[in-house]
Enzyme design. Structure first.
Site, PDB file in Angstrom:
ATOM      1  N   ASP A 202       0.895  -1.157   0.000  1.00  0.00           N
ATOM      2  CA  ASP A 202       0.000   0.000   0.000  1.00  0.00           C
ATOM      3  C   ASP A 202       0.934   1.208   0.000  1.00  0.00           C
ATOM      4  O   ASP A 202       1.571   1.501   1.012  1.00  0.00           O
ATOM      5  CB  ASP A 202      -0.899   0.016   1.234  1.00  0.00           C
ATOM      6  CG  ASP A 202      -1.950   1.118   1.165  1.00  0.00           C
ATOM      7  OD1 ASP A 202      -1.590   2.248   0.762  1.00  0.00           O
ATOM      8  OD2 ASP A 202      -3.115   0.869   1.500  1.00  0.00           O
ATOM      9  N   HIS A 203       1.042   1.883  -1.148  1.00  0.00           N
ATOM     10  CA  HIS A 203       2.101   2.903  -1.266  1.00  0.00           C
ATOM     11  C   HIS A 203       1.888   4.077  -0.319  1.00  0.00           C
ATOM     12  O   HIS A 203       2.822   4.818  -0.043  1.00  0.00           O
ATOM     13  CB  HIS A 203       2.253   3.380  -2.708  1.00  0.00           C
ATOM     14  CG  HIS A 203       1.127   4.231  -3.211  1.00  0.00           C
ATOM     15  ND1 HIS A 203       0.028   3.717  -3.835  1.00  0.00           N
ATOM     16  CD2 HIS A 203       0.959   5.577  -3.182  1.00  0.00           C
ATOM     17  CE1 HIS A 203      -0.783   4.700  -4.175  1.00  0.00           C
ATOM     18  NE2 HIS A 203      -0.253   5.842  -3.785  1.00  0.00           N
ATOM     19  N   HIS A 265      -6.136   2.487   1.214  1.00  0.00           N
ATOM     20  CA  HIS A 265      -5.372   3.672   1.597  1.00  0.00           C
ATOM     21  C   HIS A 265      -5.957   4.408   2.802  1.00  0.00           C
ATOM     22  O   HIS A 265      -5.248   4.704   3.777  1.00  0.00           O
ATOM     23  CB  HIS A 265      -5.280   4.647   0.416  1.00  0.00           C
ATOM     24  CG  HIS A 265      -4.670   4.058  -0.811  1.00  0.00           C
ATOM     25  ND1 HIS A 265      -3.635   3.158  -0.773  1.00  0.00           N
ATOM     26  CD2 HIS A 265      -4.944   4.243  -2.135  1.00  0.00           C
ATOM     27  CE1 HIS A 265      -3.300   2.817  -2.004  1.00  0.00           C
ATOM     28  NE2 HIS A 265      -4.076   3.452  -2.841  1.00  0.00           N
TER      29      HIS A 265
END
Length: 505
Positions: A202-203, A265
């Site tokens: 999950d950036h 996110h």
């Protein structure tokens, strides 16, 4: 970035991560599925190059890129070079470029053909023998979700996963479409990999400000005093974009904001915020505490979803004074689409640290600005006094992107009168030459540190929380509000906060 990062080891009792005092890197093979795709060009190749410049790649590493179309090693290396010139945060240094590019090989590969995996294994083993690399293998899947279980099954069938060293699997979202498909996918992955060998990216967890939350209070005792449960009114988390659906209609019109942004996110940001603000934690307790927070997130029943959730879809408007079309007019979107491009919700966390303090989350496309931020609003004493005219609630704002900053809003009396006005005290961090999220996450994956990756239980709990809302969508229990492109979202989202005498900041 602090380079004194630990190499992580699996704790066999709970599957989580413990961190010894020193980190080290072992020579390895990096196998990239989807090496000709957009993510590889824009993020992964530049991330690997900047890690190389910082001395954060193993001394000897074999990088094998896979793609369906034929290309020579030289053509592939040229493609990597072009990606670096276009997207690297630092200029390409001609003095070491060829040494970096020499680490890359290309392999023509069809994920649906078993023979491709057998031939890939031959190349991997040949490079390991040629370079003297131990059988440490990192598989990075930058592919369509439909290929994930096909690839992992064939990794096992071909023997690619039967190496004598360590093996790790890095996968991009989406991780399922709902709780059932997520469980099915996870079960499939566990047939080939142990849970502590799976790294779900999950950036948002790679963004430097998010990773700095764990030291923010520890290094600043004054914030520890400020962030007292008795002083906080509410917490707001916003992730807004000015872009529309662009070329992603085929995926996005089936996912919407709730699957594309909220399930992963935004809920990760909720966990990270709720995790750190009340207490300081060491890295090896992060995943346990994140799970605890998410398990404490109060379920929103589908019948009550309209009281706590607002969904919207952008209509025609203007972005930076330029006209833009509405969502239904975008290429690839059906004129009858009821897909959400905006989501807002009021959350309650039934945890002692956050009892009675609402969390508000929102995300949307075609908003008035691009911003990801966390806002802590403090309780405001409404005093009916001429001496305190114009005072407003104090705010602590953590800007995550596009810029990194910490801001505190205080009330300051005007010198020429009796009125107060809000004044911002800003502490900005230069974003120039800051590591990109993928650099930090790739480095952690190379080390075997899964602290800032999504653990399976977090993924499962987030889908369980989302499930009633998906049911409310399907049963038409949640209206779809229109909002003008270039605005802050639907009016219903403002009304959601007004119910508790709050407003969006």
């Amino acid at each position: 970035m602090n380079t004194e990062r630990p190499i992580a080891e699996a704790n066999p009792e709970d599957g989580f991560i413990e961190s010894p005092n020193n980190w080290s890197m072992e020579d390895m093979t990096f196998i990239l599925f989807g090496a000709t795709g957009d993510l590889a060009q824009r993020k992964l190749f530049p991330a690997l190059y900047n890690l190389y410049l910082d001395g954060k790649l193993p001394d000897t590493v074999s990088i094998i890129g896979l793609g369906r179309k034929y290309a020579s090693d030289e053509a592939f290396q040229s493609k990597v070079e072009k990606a670096l010139c276009a997207y690297s945060r630092r200029s390409v240094d001609p003095s070491n470029l060829q040494e970096f590019l020499a680490k890359f090989r290309y392999f023509t590969f069809d994920a649906t053909i078993e023979e491709s995996y057998v031939n890939l294994l031959k190349l991997v083993e040949a490079r390991e023998k040629e370079l003297g690399i131990p059988e440490n293998r990192l598989f990075y899947l930058s592919v369509a979700p439909s290929l994930v279980d096909i690839i992992t099954s064939n990794l096992h069938a071909s023997g690619l996963d039967k190496n004598k060293g360590w093996k790790r699997l890095v996968i991009e979202k989406p991780f399922g479409r709902d709780v059932e498909t997520a469980r099915q996918l996870n079960d499939k992955l566990l047939e080939t990999f142990h849970d502590n060998e799976i790294y779900r990216i999950d950036h948002y967890l790679g963004k430097p400000m998010v990773q700095s939350l764990n030291t923010l209070i520890l290094a600043n005792p004054v914030l520890d005093s400020l962030l007292d449960q008795k002083l906080i009114s509410n917490v707001q988390i916003t992730a807004s974009e000015i872009v529309g659906v662009e070329t992603r209609a085929d995926y996005y019109d089936k996912a919407g904001a709730i699957r594309d942004m909220v399930q992963n996110h935004l809920l990760q940001l909720v966990m990270m915020t709720a995790l750190y603000l009340p207490e300081n934690l060491t890295d090896n307790k992060i995943q346990t505490k994140k799970t605890e927070i998410l398990a404490s997130l109060r379920t929103i029943r589908k019948e009550e979803a309209h009281q706590h959730v607002v969904r919207g879809q952008y209509e025609a408007g203007e972005i930076h004074d330029a006209p833009v079309t509405g969502y239904k007019e975008e290429p690839g979107v059906e004129a009858s689409s009821k897909n959400d491009t905006y989501f807002a919700a009021r959350l309650a966390i039934d945890h002692p640290s956050w009892e009675g303090i609402p969390f508000y989350i929102r995300t949307g496309k075609r908003m008035n600005k691009k911003s990801t931020q966390i806002v802590v609003e403090f309780k405001h004493k409404m005093v009916d006094s001429d001496r305190l005219k114009g005072t407003s609630p104090n705010l602590l704002v953590l800007e995550i992107s596009p810029n990194e900053s910490i801001s505190l809003r205080v009330n300051l009396k005007e010198a020429s009168g009796n009125q107060f006005k809000p004044v911002w005290i800003d502490f900005s961090t230069s974003s120039e030459n800051q590591p990109e999220a993928y650099e930090l996450l790739l480095f952690d994956a190379i080390l075997g540190d899964s602290t800032f990756f999504a653990h399976w239980r977090e993924v499962e709990l987030s889908w369980e929380w989302i499930e009633p809302l998906l049911n409310a969508y399907e049963e038409d229990l949640l209206p779809l509000h229109g909002y003008r492109a270039g605005s802050t979202g639907p009016e219903a989202a403002e009304e959601l906060l007004q119910q508790k005498q709050h407003k969006w900041w």
